[in-house]
Design an enzyme around this catalytic site. Structure first.
Site, PDB file in Angstrom:
ATOM      1  CG  ASP A  75      -1.971  -1.114   1.128  1.00 15.37           C
ATOM      2  OD1 ASP A  75      -2.251  -1.575   0.005  1.00 15.37           O
ATOM      3  OD2 ASP A  75      -2.493  -1.526   2.180  1.00 15.37           O
ATOM      4  CB  THR A  76       4.114   2.265  -0.700  1.00 11.05           C
ATOM      5  OG1 THR A  76       4.691   1.239  -1.536  1.00 11.05           O
ATOM      6  CG2 THR A  76       4.212   1.854   0.762  1.00 11.05           C
ATOM      7  CG  PHE A  79       4.227  -2.930  -4.233  1.00 11.56           C
ATOM      8  CD1 PHE A  79       5.314  -3.777  -4.201  1.00 11.56           C
ATOM      9  CD2 PHE A  79       2.988  -3.448  -4.574  1.00 11.56           C
ATOM     10  CE1 PHE A  79       5.172  -5.129  -4.503  1.00 11.56           C
ATOM     11  CE2 PHE A  79       2.837  -4.785  -4.872  1.00 11.56           C
ATOM     12  CZ  PHE A  79       3.930  -5.633  -4.836  1.00 11.56           C
ATOM     13  CG  HIS A 145      11.247 -10.651  -7.305  1.00 12.54           C
ATOM     14  ND1 HIS A 145       9.891 -10.773  -7.043  1.00 12.54           N
ATOM     15  CD2 HIS A 145      11.419 -11.053  -8.593  1.00 12.54           C
ATOM     16  CE1 HIS A 145       9.275 -11.225  -8.119  1.00 12.54           C
ATOM     17  NE2 HIS A 145      10.171 -11.399  -9.076  1.00 12.54           N
ATOM     18  CG  ASP A 146      10.559  -8.560 -10.822  1.00  6.44           C
ATOM     19  OD1 ASP A 146      11.796  -8.661 -10.787  1.00  6.44           O
ATOM     20  OD2 ASP A 146       9.826  -9.322 -11.487  1.00  6.44           O
ATOM     21  CG  HIS A 149      11.552  -4.925 -13.717  1.00  9.80           C
ATOM     22  ND1 HIS A 149      12.368  -5.080 -14.826  1.00  9.80           N
ATOM     23  CD2 HIS A 149      11.481  -6.145 -13.137  1.00  9.80           C
ATOM     24  CE1 HIS A 149      12.769  -6.341 -14.896  1.00  9.80           C
ATOM     25  NE2 HIS A 149      12.257  -7.006 -13.884  1.00  9.80           N
ATOM     26  CG  HIS A 172      15.558  -5.717 -12.682  1.00  8.40           C
ATOM     27  ND1 HIS A 172      16.139  -6.413 -13.720  1.00  8.40           N
ATOM     28  CD2 HIS A 172      14.978  -6.651 -11.898  1.00  8.40           C
ATOM     29  CE1 HIS A 172      15.910  -7.708 -13.562  1.00  8.40           C
ATOM     30  NE2 HIS A 172      15.209  -7.876 -12.462  1.00  8.40           N
ATOM     31  CE1 TYR A 239      10.237 -16.673 -16.938  1.00  5.73           C
ATOM     32  CE2 TYR A 239      11.191 -15.932 -14.874  1.00  5.73           C
ATOM     33  CZ  TYR A 239      11.323 -16.532 -16.119  1.00  5.73           C
ATOM     34  OH  TYR A 239      12.565 -16.984 -16.528  1.00  5.73           O
ATOM     35  CG  ASP A 243       5.343 -14.582 -18.714  1.00  4.41           C
ATOM     36  OD1 ASP A 243       4.568 -13.877 -18.036  1.00  4.41           O
ATOM     37  OD2 ASP A 243       6.570 -14.393 -18.760  1.00  4.41           O
TER      38      ASP A 243
END
Length: 454
Positions: A75-76, A79, A145-146, A149, A172, A239, A243
């Site tokens: 909730d930022t 993010f 972790h991402d 990006h 990243h 992913y 994907d």
């Protein structure tokens, strides 16, 4: 029947049920009371934890429960920015279903990281000394972790930055680490400094030697989210599943089956030997995604055009300067494309022309590809636009280096020319435990055969 009588009847039914259950389980009544109290306490603890979580519905993993600490990060604005960064960059221009974002993937990786560490803890928690701090760190590493990006994911760091800042060592993963520190300070998130340090180390595990450090305590924890030792991690689990579903690509890999069989041996996550085919399917599906989706000729043409548009707009928008600080970087997302496209400034006209070509499908033309034979890989150097120009033989055709874009793409099974499965199960380096015993709740469970990497 009155309310008081009805309540008494229910109490009698419950009492009779408890007595019957006690006799069935072979427990004395006092033993049953003790067991019930323990169960009640455990249930109460779980209930209290669940009370402060938020349930999010995901199209891949269904219900994902996010704990209170993780929600402080979710909730930022930093993010939530991930909602505006597509997971697959411009692949949706070829595969219309590929519109999922880094937000969904981050939640999915959080879920699988939680599942993995919980499963290991249930079977080997006492033996490995897994505590709540370990669980917390692994879950946060999966979630965050991402977070570093850039716009359109890998287009930003693989196509744009190397051209505008040649030689610049930027990743990243490192930006994710900087962004975490920035979020914690900005939003005053109460988290133990040791836990925070481990979260950042777990995120960097695939690109740094932390997981290779034999003196590192509980090394296996650093292989759950980003496995630098063999590439088998929950980031790939999510992913690949997400994907392939979005693009309609076949997927024979079962992450749930693999996770059911994971155990820790010699401080490394291992799997049953019979799962060798499933592990191979993991790497094979990943390679298929690279061939058919990520490096599709039309996708690459559009990515190169987008990178050129960013290059032309950089002098005015100073995009490359925003990578130096998370305070500036979090403001970059996929909406930058529309901002360039609709701007009135004449300085952006050249970039707008390229974007207009993108919209009208007037793409860079794909000419040819050459698959380098395996036996030539060791002596093969990357082809450049200059090489193509020097090799032209037709008269009347004048090519310039700026007319040509060469994309040297290496697709393997994460181990270079080496078959990862052959490396794992080859007899000289295979570790087989035919009667390895692990204790769970006082009982002995035997697992007939596991394999791991050296």
């Amino acid at each position: 029947m009155g309310l008081r009588n009805l309540s008494a009847a229910f109490d009698m039914i419950l009492e009779l049920g408890d007595q019957k259950f006690s006799r069935t389980m072979g427990l004395r009544h006092d033993e049953h009371d003790e067991a019930f109290t323990l169960s009640q306490n455990a249930t109460g603890h779980v209930f209290q934890e669940r009370l402060h979580t938020k349930c999010m519905h995901d199209n891949v993993h269904r219900s994902i429960y996010v704990d209170a600490l993780s929600l402080r990060f979710v909730d930022t604005e930093q993010f939530q920015r991930l909602r505006d960064i597509r997971q697959l960059g411009l692949c949706h221009m070829v595969y219309p279903g590929a519109v999922h974002t880094r937000f969904e993937h981050s939640l999915g990786t959080y879920y699988l990281a939680d599942q993995a560490i919980t499963r290991i803890k249930n079977f080997q928690g006492a033996e490995l000394g897994i505590d709540r701090s370990d669980v917390k760190a692994v879950k946060l590493a999966g979630l965050l972790h991402d977070i570093g990006h850039g716009p359109f994911s890998h287009v930003f760091d693989n196509e744009f930055l190397p051209k505008i800042l040649p030689g610049e060592k930027w990743s990243h993963e490192e930006m994710s680490v900087d962004m975490i520190d920035y979020i914690v300070d900005l939003h005053h998130i109460d988290i133990d400094s040791g836990d925070l340090r481990r979260v950042k180390e777990m995120i960097l595990a695939s690109s740094s030697p932390v997981s290779q450090n034999s003196s590192k305590e509980k090394r296996f924890l650093y292989d759950i989210v980003a496995n630098g030792r063999n590439g088998i991690d929950v980031d790939k689990f999510d992913y690949i599943e997400r994907d392939t579903r979005a693009c309609g690509i076949g997927n024979s890999f079962s992450y749930s089956r693999l996770m059911e069989n994971m155990r820790v041996m010699d401080d490394e996550i291992c799997y049953r030997a019979k799962e060798a085919r499933n592990v191979y399917n993991l790497f094979q599906t990943r390679a298929d995604l690279h061939r058919t989706v990520y490096t599709h000729p039309k996708v690459k043409a559009m990515e190169l055009m987008l990178a050129d548009a960013f290059l032309l707009a950089n002098d005015y928008l100073l995009i490359s300067e925003q990578i130096q600080s998370p305070e500036d970087f979090w403001k970059l997302d996929d909406t930058i494309l529309k901002a360039i496209e609709t701007a009135c400034q004449p300085e952006l006209k050249s970039a707008q022309e390229i974007i207009l070509r993108l919209r009208r499908r007037q793409l860079y033309q794909f000419c040819n590809e050459y698959a380098v034979p395996k036996e030539m890989m060791d002596h093969f150097k990357d082809v450049t636009a200059k090489d193509i120009v020097c090799a032209q033989t037709r008269s009347g055709v004048e090519l310039r280096e700026e007319d040509i874009v060469v994309n040297n793409q290496k697709i393997d099974l994460t181990r270079g020319q080496e078959d990862p499965v052959r490396r794992y199960v080859a007899c000289p380096i295979m570790k087989v435990m035919r009667s390895s015993k692990y204790r769970r709740n006082g009982s002995v469970i035997s697992f007939p055969a596991f394999f791991s990497t050296e």
